[in-house]
Design a protein around this motif. Structure first.
Motif, PDB file in Angstrom:
ATOM      1  N   LYS A 257     103.391 -30.429  26.108  1.00  0.00           N
ATOM      2  CA  LYS A 257     102.264 -30.387  24.768  1.00  0.00           C
ATOM      3  C   LYS A 257     102.630 -30.548  23.076  1.00  0.00           C
ATOM      4  CE  LYS A 257     100.003 -26.450  27.483  1.00  0.00           C
ATOM      5  NZ  LYS A 257      99.815 -25.266  26.927  1.00  0.00           N
ATOM      6  N   GLY A 258     101.410 -31.636  22.636  1.00  0.00           N
ATOM      7  CA  GLY A 258     102.693 -31.656  21.079  1.00  0.00           C
ATOM      8  C   GLY A 258     101.458 -30.536  20.856  1.00  0.00           C
ATOM      9  N   GLU A 259     102.337 -29.881  19.523  1.00  0.00           N
ATOM     10  CA  GLU A 259     101.546 -29.055  18.828  1.00  0.00           C
ATOM     11  C   GLU A 259     101.767 -29.534  17.487  1.00  0.00           C
ATOM     12  OE1 GLU A 259     104.127 -24.784  18.254  1.00  0.00           O
ATOM     13  OE2 GLU A 259     105.298 -26.810  17.765  1.00  0.00           O
ATOM     14  N   GLY A 260     102.075 -29.803  17.286  1.00  0.00           N
ATOM     15  CA  GLY A 260     101.920 -30.493  15.684  1.00  0.00           C
ATOM     16  C   GLY A 260     103.702 -31.049  14.846  1.00  0.00           C
ATOM     17  N   THR A 261     103.417 -31.918  13.739  1.00  0.00           N
ATOM     18  CA  THR A 261     104.284 -32.423  13.490  1.00  0.00           C
ATOM     19  C   THR A 261     105.142 -31.858  11.943  1.00  0.00           C
ATOM     20  OG1 THR A 261     103.776 -32.171  10.269  1.00  0.00           O
ATOM     21  CG2 THR A 261     102.390 -34.307  12.698  1.00  0.00           C
ATOM     22  N   PRO A 262     106.402 -31.621  11.689  1.00  0.00           N
ATOM     23  CA  PRO A 262     107.357 -31.311  11.470  1.00  0.00           C
ATOM     24  C   PRO A 262     107.323 -30.548   9.764  1.00  0.00           C
ATOM     25  CG  PRO A 262     108.725 -33.236  11.670  1.00  0.00           C
ATOM     26  CD  PRO A 262     107.508 -32.890  11.829  1.00  0.00           C
ATOM     27  N   ASP A 263     106.392 -31.485   9.360  1.00  0.00           N
ATOM     28  CA  ASP A 263     105.555 -31.733   8.045  1.00  0.00           C
ATOM     29  C   ASP A 263     104.966 -30.186   7.061  1.00  0.00           C
ATOM     30  OD1 ASP A 263     104.772 -32.108   5.416  1.00  0.00           O
ATOM     31  OD2 ASP A 263     103.987 -33.839   5.944  1.00  0.00           O
ATOM     32  N   TRP A 267     101.417 -28.095   8.690  1.00  0.00           N
ATOM     33  CA  TRP A 267     101.354 -26.666   9.098  1.00  0.00           C
ATOM     34  C   TRP A 267      99.887 -25.864   8.622  1.00  0.00           C
ATOM     35  CZ3 TRP A 267     105.761 -24.324  11.786  1.00  0.00           C
ATOM     36  CH2 TRP A 267     107.010 -25.458  12.464  1.00  0.00           C
ATOM     37  N   ASN A 268      98.875 -25.854   9.512  1.00  0.00           N
ATOM     38  CA  ASN A 268      97.876 -24.949   9.022  1.00  0.00           C
ATOM     39  C   ASN A 268      96.669 -24.182  10.185  1.00  0.00           C
ATOM     40  OD1 ASN A 268      95.553 -26.309   9.817  1.00  0.00           O
ATOM     41  ND2 ASN A 268      96.708 -28.073   7.983  1.00  0.00           N
ATOM     42  N   LYS A 269      96.184 -23.251  10.101  1.00  0.00           N
ATOM     43  CA  LYS A 269      95.370 -23.108  11.357  1.00  0.00           C
ATOM     44  C   LYS A 269      94.664 -23.519  11.415  1.00  0.00           C
ATOM     45  CE  LYS A 269      95.339 -17.955   9.803  1.00  0.00           C
ATOM     46  NZ  LYS A 269      94.795 -17.011   9.598  1.00  0.00           N
ATOM     47  N   LEU A 270      94.213 -25.375  11.587  1.00  0.00           N
ATOM     48  CA  LEU A 270      93.324 -25.666  11.658  1.00  0.00           C
ATOM     49  C   LEU A 270      93.800 -26.407  12.654  1.00  0.00           C
ATOM     50  CD1 LEU A 270      90.788 -26.549   8.511  1.00  0.00           C
ATOM     51  CD2 LEU A 270      90.518 -25.422  10.708  1.00  0.00           C
ATOM     52  N   THR A 271      94.870 -27.597  12.573  1.00  0.00           N
ATOM     53  CA  THR A 271      95.635 -28.222  13.166  1.00  0.00           C
ATOM     54  C   THR A 271      97.210 -27.700  13.817  1.00  0.00           C
ATOM     55  OG1 THR A 271      96.841 -28.672  11.632  1.00  0.00           O
ATOM     56  CG2 THR A 271      95.135 -30.142  11.025  1.00  0.00           C
ATOM     57  N   MET A 272      97.734 -27.140  13.875  1.00  0.00           N
ATOM     58  CA  MET A 272      98.626 -26.419  15.185  1.00  0.00           C
ATOM     59  C   MET A 272      98.124 -26.003  15.932  1.00  0.00           C
ATOM     60  SD  MET A 272     101.220 -26.814  13.401  1.00  0.00           S
ATOM     61  CE  MET A 272     102.450 -25.952  14.410  1.00  0.00           C
ATOM     62  N   VAL A 273      98.576 -26.241  16.911  1.00  0.00           N
ATOM     63  CA  VAL A 273      98.264 -25.684  18.590  1.00  0.00           C
ATOM     64  C   VAL A 273      98.803 -24.698  18.785  1.00  0.00           C
ATOM     65  CG1 VAL A 273      98.249 -26.479  20.669  1.00  0.00           C
ATOM     66  CG2 VAL A 273      97.394 -28.738  19.085  1.00  0.00           C
ATOM     67  N   ARG A 274      97.910 -22.980  19.054  1.00  0.00           N
ATOM     68  CA  ARG A 274      98.478 -21.833  19.331  1.00  0.00           C
ATOM     69  C   ARG A 274      97.973 -22.204  20.491  1.00  0.00           C
ATOM     70  NH1 ARG A 274     102.136 -23.221  17.309  1.00  0.00           N
ATOM     71  NH2 ARG A 274     103.308 -22.079  15.214  1.00  0.00           N
TER      72      ARG A 274
END
Length: 274
Positions: A257-263, A267-274
Motif C-alpha cells: 500500500k502507498g501510505e504517503g510521501t516523506p514530506d 502529512w495530514n489526516k486527509l492525505t495519509m492512509v491509515r
C-alpha cells in the motif's frame, strides 16, 4: 557495495515439499525476484543447507540453476549438506584441509567464507584447523572483512535451536577477538529466523530463509517450531562507514500500500492512509 544473502534453500527431489513448500520453486522465485530488483549486486552468498539430505542430484540441480545467474554465486555448506558429496559436484570449492572455506575479494574488503559443517550432527563445528585458517586470513587480509557462515555463533535463547548452534563458539570468539576491529559483520543462517545481535562488538544478522520458516518459541524444550511466515532473503548495503541489511520477504503475497510521501508538509489526516 551491494551483496545478497540467501540461506537454507534445502533443495529436494523436484516436486517434494517441506512444510508444504517446494524448495526448488521457492529458490527460483527468490532468484527471479532478486535478479529483477537487485541485479546490480556484486555477489550472491548462499549460507548453507543447500540440500535437505545432502544428495548429489540436489547439488547438480543447484549447479545448473546458478549457472545462468549474471553475478558470482558463493556457496557455503550447512548441517543438512554432505561435504564430500558437495565437493564431488563443486571440486573447485575445496579449500585448505579439505574444508569448504575460502576468501572472496569485494569492492570493499573481503568476504571470508567459513565451513562449520560436521558429520552426523546438526550442530556447528569450528575445530583447531579451522581456527588456524581463519586466524591467518584475518591477520593477513586488509579490512574490512565480512564473515559468512551457516551456524549461529551466539545462543538465540531457544533451547532446541541452541543445542545445534556452533558448539565451538568460545573458540570462534577467541579466534576473531584479536581482529574484531577489521570485521565489519557476520552473516549466518541455520535458524530460519530473522536475527540480529553482536559478538565481541561485531554485529551479526540472519534472514529467515528461502523456503520454510521458523518460530521463536522461547518455552520450547525439545522440538523446533515452524510457521507460515513468508520466505525471505537479505540485501546488504555497505559503505566505508555503514552497513545496512534488509530482510526481503519475497514470499509475501499481500498488497503493498502507498501510505504517503516523506514530506512533513504532506502529512495530514486527509492525505495519509491509515
Amino acid at each position: 557495495m551491494k551483496l545478497l544473502q540467501f540461506t537454507d534453500i534445502h533443495l529436494t527431489t523436484p516436486g517434494d515439499t517441506i512444510s508444504g513448500r517446494d524448495p526448488l520453486a521457492n529458490l527460483n522465485k527468490a532468484l527471479d525476484h532478486a535478479m529483477q530488483s537487485h541485479s546490480d549486486a556484486e555477489a550472491l552468498f548462499i549460507t548453507g543447507d543447500l540440500s535437505d539430505w545432502g544428495e548429489a542430484p540436489d547439488y547438480a540441480l543447484l549447479k545448473e540453476r546458478i549457472g545462468s545467474i549474471p553475478l558470482p554465486v558463493e556457496l557455503l555448506i550447512g548441517n543438512h549438506d554432505d561435504r564430500s558429496t558437495f565437493l564431488r559436484c563443486f571440486p573447485e570449492l575445496e579449500g585448505e584441509g579439505g574444508f569448504v572455506h575460502r576468501t572472496v575479494p569485494l569492492s570493499l574488503g573481503h568476504a571470508v567464507l567459513l565451513d562449520t559443517w560436521g558429520p552426523n550432527t546438526h550442530a556447528g563445528h569450528f575445530c583447531a584447523k579451522r581456527a588456524d585458517w581463519l586466524s591467518c586470513q584475518l591477520a593477513t587480509l586488509p579490512g574490512p572483512v565480512w564473515i559468512f557462515m551457516h551456524h549461529n555463533p551466539v545462543p538465540i535463547e531457544v533451547a532446541p535451536m541452541d543445542e545445534i548452534m556452533l558448539l565451538d563458539a568460545d573458540l570462534f570468539a577467541e579466534t576473531i577477538a584479536p581482529h574484531k576491529a577489521k570485521i565489519r559483520h557476520i552473516f549466518h543462517g541455520h535458524c530460519h529466523l530473522p536475527l540480529t545481535g553482536s559478538l565481541l562488538g561485531v554485529p551479526f544478522s540472519a534472514p529467515r530463509g528461502t523456503n520454510h520458516a521458523g518460530w521463536a518459541d522461547f518455552s520450547a524444550t525439545r522440538f523446533l517450531s515452524s510457521s507460515d511466515l513468508p520466505e525471505s532473503y537479505a540485501v546488504i548495503f555497505a559503505t566505508e562507514t555503514t552497513t545496512m541489511t534488509h530482510m526481503v520477504e519475497f514470499g509475501y503475497a499481500g498488497e503493498i500500500k502507498g501510505e504517503g510521501t516523506p514530506d512533513y508538509a504532506d502529512w495530514n489526516k486527509l492525505t495519509m492512509v491509515r
